[in-house]
Design a protein around this motif. Structure first.
Motif, PDB file in Angstrom:
ATOM      1  N   ARG A 221      35.128  24.963  44.841  1.00  0.00           N
ATOM      2  CA  ARG A 221      34.660  26.331  45.010  1.00  0.00           C
ATOM      3  C   ARG A 221      33.172  26.349  45.349  1.00  0.00           C
ATOM      4  O   ARG A 221      32.717  27.098  46.220  1.00  0.00           O
TER       5      ARG A 221
ATOM      6  N   GLU B  83      42.576  32.427  43.987  1.00  0.00           N
ATOM      7  CA  GLU B  83      41.307  33.060  44.353  1.00  0.00           C
ATOM      8  C   GLU B  83      41.188  33.288  45.855  1.00  0.00           C
ATOM      9  O   GLU B  83      40.148  33.738  46.337  1.00  0.00           O
TER      10      GLU B  83
ATOM     11  N   PRO C  14      35.563  33.251  51.489  1.00  0.00           N
ATOM     12  CA  PRO C  14      35.623  34.405  50.589  1.00  0.00           C
ATOM     13  C   PRO C  14      35.671  35.696  51.398  1.00  0.00           C
ATOM     14  O   PRO C  14      34.947  35.858  52.378  1.00  0.00           O
TER      15      PRO C  14
ATOM     16  N   TYR D 103      41.539  43.705  44.232  1.00  0.00           N
ATOM     17  CA  TYR D 103      41.451  43.599  42.769  1.00  0.00           C
ATOM     18  C   TYR D 103      40.752  44.824  42.179  1.00  0.00           C
ATOM     19  O   TYR D 103      41.193  45.365  41.155  1.00  0.00           O
TER      20      TYR D 103
END
Length: 261
Positions: A26, A67, A84, A92
């Motif tokens: 990440r 994620e 991302p 969310y």
């Protein structure tokens, strides 16, 4: 010296190896060392590099996939990096707003706060190119309204005006405000689609569209003059008026949850 009988610390769970691997990968993704479309090495190679078992590596993959930072290619030995995305955050946040039974009025109020602050920053920081781009966008809206095309209805108008709102946020040069607004975009878009389906008064729509064009043009004038206070005050009035118009009838007390049911 510690004299109290209270414990100094508390038990802490050690991070699992899979979580540590996920954290490492990440970090490389958010730093840009691994970019959108890159493929990770095969499971066998990663197991050798990290010196872990297949179940441990797959635990790391499950975390990153949840994620939306990697996409597992079924039937293949590797995984592809996914950058991302604000869409993931928006989904969310949308769930949180639904769960808390947040009203649409609350969402529009937040949107107004964000955009009015952005309008003031834009006026303070604008460049000549910013002004030119904003004027071009307003001209496009004006042409759309005056085209006489009967297909120019509420959904078409909503899509066109979204470009202007996004430009105001983008050129404010505050990424946090822009991202906060973006996470509300899906909710606002869904609500506007409902309003459009219920709208049966083309003449009223046209009046509202023209009023919006005039208001947008005035904002650009204030931005060009670097009148931050005036831009903020004007855009607050614009956003509040838009909310009053869009939240009429039964939608005034509707919640975000109502939109998705």
């Amino acid at each position: 010296m510690v004299t109290t009988s209270e414990p100094v610390g508390r038990g802490m769970r050690a991070a699992k190896t899979g979580e540590l691997i996920a954290s490492y990968l990440r970090g490389r993704i958010v730093r840009g060392e691994l970019v959108e479309g890159d493929s990770l090495p095969s499971e066998a190679d990663l197991m050798d590099q990290f010196e872990v078992s297949r179940p441990t590596l797959r635990e790391a993959f499950r975390i990153l996939e949840a994620e939306s930072l990697i996409a597992i290619r079924r039937g293949s030995r590797g995984a592809r990096i996914v950058a991302p995305s604000v869409d993931v955050a928006a989904r969310y946040v949308g769930l949180l707003l639904q769960h808390s039974k947040t009203t649409l009025a609350d969402v529009y109020e937040a949107r107004s706060v964000i955009e009015t602050a952005a309008a003031a920053m834009l006026a303070e920081r604008r460049t000549a190119q910013d002004v030119a781009d904003l004027r071009e966008c307003v001209a496009g809206l004006e042409n759309l309204v005056e085209s006489g095309d009967p297909s120019v209805d509420a959904p078409v108008w909503s899509t066109a005006t979204t470009t202007f709102h996004e430009l105001v946020l983008e050129r404010s040069r505050n990424q946090t405000l822009a991202l906060q607004s973006a996470v509300l975009r899906e909710i606002i878009a869904m609500h506007l689609a409902i309003v459009a389906r219920r709208s049966t008064d083309p003449a009223r729509n046209l009046r509202e569209f023209r009023k919006s064009v005039r208001s947008s043009r005035k904002l650009v004038d204030l931005v060009e003059a670097k009148d931050a206070e005036g831009a903020e005050k004007h855009w607050r009035a614009h956003m509040e008026a838009a909310a009053r118009s869009l939240l009429r009838d039964d939608l005034r007390s509707a919640t975000v949850l109502d939109l998705f049911n």
